[in-house]
Design an enzyme around this catalytic site. Structure first.
Site, mmCIF file in Angstrom:
data_model
loop_
_atom_site.group_PDB
_atom_site.id
_atom_site.type_symbol
_atom_site.label_atom_id
_atom_site.label_comp_id
_atom_site.label_asym_id
_atom_site.label_seq_id
_atom_site.Cartn_x
_atom_site.Cartn_y
_atom_site.Cartn_z
ATOM 1 N N CYS A 1 0.800 -1.235 0.000
ATOM 2 C CA CYS A 1 0.000 0.000 0.000
ATOM 3 C C CYS A 1 0.828 1.278 0.000
ATOM 4 C CB CYS A 1 -0.934 0.006 1.208
ATOM 5 S SG CYS A 1 -2.013 -1.431 1.343
ATOM 6 N N HIS B 1 -2.517 6.917 4.120
ATOM 7 C CA HIS B 1 -1.417 5.991 4.433
ATOM 8 C C HIS B 1 -0.061 6.508 3.942
ATOM 9 C CE1 HIS B 1 -0.463 1.418 5.126
ATOM 10 N NE2 HIS B 1 -0.037 2.211 6.100
#
Length: 593
Positions: free
Chosen positions: A89, A150
């Site tokens: 990610c 993130h």
């Protein structure tokens, strides 16, 4: 699915012709900036989380229902060799946002942690990195991010927000500064540093048992030890417990939060209403900025574990909870696309859909698969070399400008989106740094038949695992593997028993000579070529090796954002609503879709 009536509704001819004129003049490079500004398209970028390329109907799945994404592909351009720059990610998204490999900004790991672990870590996307949002903002765009970030939050203090979306070109943010994990669901087993957490708990129990034994022995006269010594040891044990439990004991509260711009709005977040909140925010953003131009990066929480799915979709798919979550994701995307259409923006909006990397094969609950399906491609999330870890959906949609139903098999990258949208708005990519992406405008329109990427380099962390050569004088796409993960059990196709496969160490195999595949004949990477089976074997290995050497000359050292000191949870950096450590708040509103 969007209605036939809506599909058939046309905007006035004069307005419909503007996107075409813009696209053509950009393609021919004849637009002056002032002219281009009058025809700026809206930009809608949709990124799924952990979605496998084989999970969509338009990529061959006939058992999961994804009608809205399939229609997007039917009306637009579908890429079949679209590649993430990293198989996890945080680094994949860093590369997507900046158009350059994540290790160039320190957003990948040489060893150890491969993604950010805490909202209260100090690592994140450096302030000197330029995102496509920043460039579009400078060209008069409203820039919104809804969903997952993130990429870090703070550097030195709780409110500095140096890594925050609003410090990277977005003027509106609503969503998770972190990512969904099993820790966000109280009913799921721990995920963040689960092995270390178990070790620390074991050490604490061992220490407590020793202290209790010492105290009991002193009481019974078995040991000659002072009460002060016993008390001191108990204090040390308590401090050790507090030192790790203050972070690991409250992962849900620290990581599973929602923010609107700089403010925390839910801590911890209520998972059951998150999907409807994201949808509401996306639709509201479109309506607020319908007079444009706007950029909306819809960074979905679907379909990352713990696969929180509303009751309307539970048990409705043929593939358990994961399938339910995929079908809910498609429904949500359909609602957003309806909002684009309802506000008369369909023909003036450039829409893109993808996933950040391949499906998570190791995500399981007993014998139930909780991760995606990567179709015919070997490997999955966490594997930087095998196709299943990096080959992702790539769908572009712009009615009247991009040809409907076009399928492109050329090698392309998520990093290409950066220069693509920058070109569409009449901007320029930064000239003071390496940009690894290439604009897809000529390829999408059909002005060019070949990808601008002759070579692509596939990293796992900061380790080069494979390289791809799209030979210009033939149709071959050669893939050379220098390092591959060791599957467990052998031949299983994944690293079961781990969260994901490792990039280095004892869990990988270094190939000397390298493995060679021709993806044009063997896209599943099932039959490695040898000098006996492929006359060009040595020539291809040598040519790719020379390209790797040339590529390495572009690398330079940068501060490592995933270093231990940057990864560690720091209480003074923890985003908090209320007074730390008593952080708690919930947003008003009905969370039912």
């Amino acid at each position: 699915m969007r209605s036939a009536a809506r599909r058939g509704r046309a905007a006035p001819a004069a307005r419909d012709s503007l996107p075409v004129l813009l696209f053509l003049c950009l393609l021919l490079k004849t637009c002056e900036p002032k002219t281009a500004n009058a025809f700026k398209p809206n930009i809608l970028l949709i990124m799924a989380d952990d979605l496998g390329i084989g999970d969509l109907g338009c990529y061959g799945n006939n058992t999961l229902r994804t009608p809205n994404i399939d229609q997007l592909a039917e009306e637009g351009v579908r890429l079949t060799q679209h590649l993430a720059a990293a198989p996890l990610c945080t680094p994949s998204r860093a590369a997507f946002l900046t158009g350059r490999h994540s290790f160039r900004s320190g957003m990948d790991a040489s060893n150890g942690y491969r993604a950010l672990q805490w909202n209260a870590g100090s690592g994140g996307l450096p302030e000197n990195e330029t995102t496509f949002a920043r460039i579009l903002q400078q060209h008069g765009y409203a820039t919104g991010l809804i969903g997952k970030w993130h990429q870090g939050v703070n550097c030195a203090s709780r409110g500095d927000h140096c890594h925050h979306p609003l410090n990277h070109g977005f003027d509106y943010f609503y969503g998770m500064p972190f990512t969904l994990t099993n820790d966000c669901d109280p009913g799921r087993p721990p995920e963040v540093d689960a092995a270390l957490r178990a070790q620390l708990w074991g050490y604490t129990q061992f220490l407590a048992l020793g202290i209790l034994t010492l105290a009991a022995g002193r009481t019974c006269g078995f040991f000659s030890v002072s009460a002060r010594a016993v008390t001191g040891m108990a204090g040390v044990g308590f401090l050790f417990f507090i030192s790790w439990y203050s972070s690991f004991g409250f992962v849900r509260r620290w990581n599973c939060i929602l923010m609107r711009n700089h403010d925390v709005t839910e801590q911890p977040m209520v998972l059951e209403k998150t999907a409807s909140l994201m949808l509401k925010e996306a639709v509201s953003y479109i309506e607020r900025h319908k007079h444009g131009p706007f950029l909306l990066f819809l960074s979905l929480l679907h379909v990352h574990i713990p696969l929180v799915t509303t009751s309307a979709f539970l048990g409705k798919s043929q593939h358990g909870l994961y399938g339910d979550n995929v079908e809910e994701m498609d429904w949500l995307i359909g609602k957003v696309l309806n909002a684009i259409e309802d506000n008369g923006l369909k023909n003036s909006t450039f829409t893109y859909f993808t996933s950040d990397h391949g499906g998570h094969l190791e995500a399981r609950d007993g014998h139930s698969q909780l991760g995606g399906w990567n179709g015919i491609y070997k490997g999955g999330k966490g594997m930087g070399g095998w196709e299943g870890g990096i080959r992702v959906p790539g769908i572009f949609h712009w009615p009247g400008v991009l040809p409907a139903g076009r399928v492109i098999g050329e090698p392309t990258s998520l990093m290409d989106v950066f220069p693509t949208v920058v070109q569409l708005v009449g901007g320029e990519v930064p000239q003071d740094r390496v940009i690894d992406g290439h604009s897809l405008v000529p390829l999408l329109q059909g002005a060019e038949a070949r990808s601008a990427h002759e070579f692509l380099f596939h990293y796992c962390g900061q380790h080069l695992h494979a390289a791809r050569w799209h030979q210009t004088d033939s149709g071959s796409v050669w893939k050379v593997h220098y390092t591959t993960p060791q599957f467990h059990p052998e031949g299983a196709g994944a690293c079961y028993g781990r969260a994901v496969c490792p990039c280095s160490g004892e869990g990988v195999t270094h190939h000397r000579p390298p493995l060679l595949f021709d993806l044009s004949r063997d896209p599943s990477e099932a039959r490695p070529l040898t000098p006996d089976s492929e006359p060009l074997y040595h020539a291809v290995i040598a040519r790719v090796g020379a390209a790797v050497s040339e590529h390495r000359q572009t690398l330079s050292p940068v501060p490592q954002q995933f270093s231990t000191s940057n990864i560690l949870w720091k209480p003074w950096l923890q985003p908090c609503c209320g007074h730390f450590p008593f952080c708690s708040c919930h947003e008003d509103g009905d969370g039912t879709p």
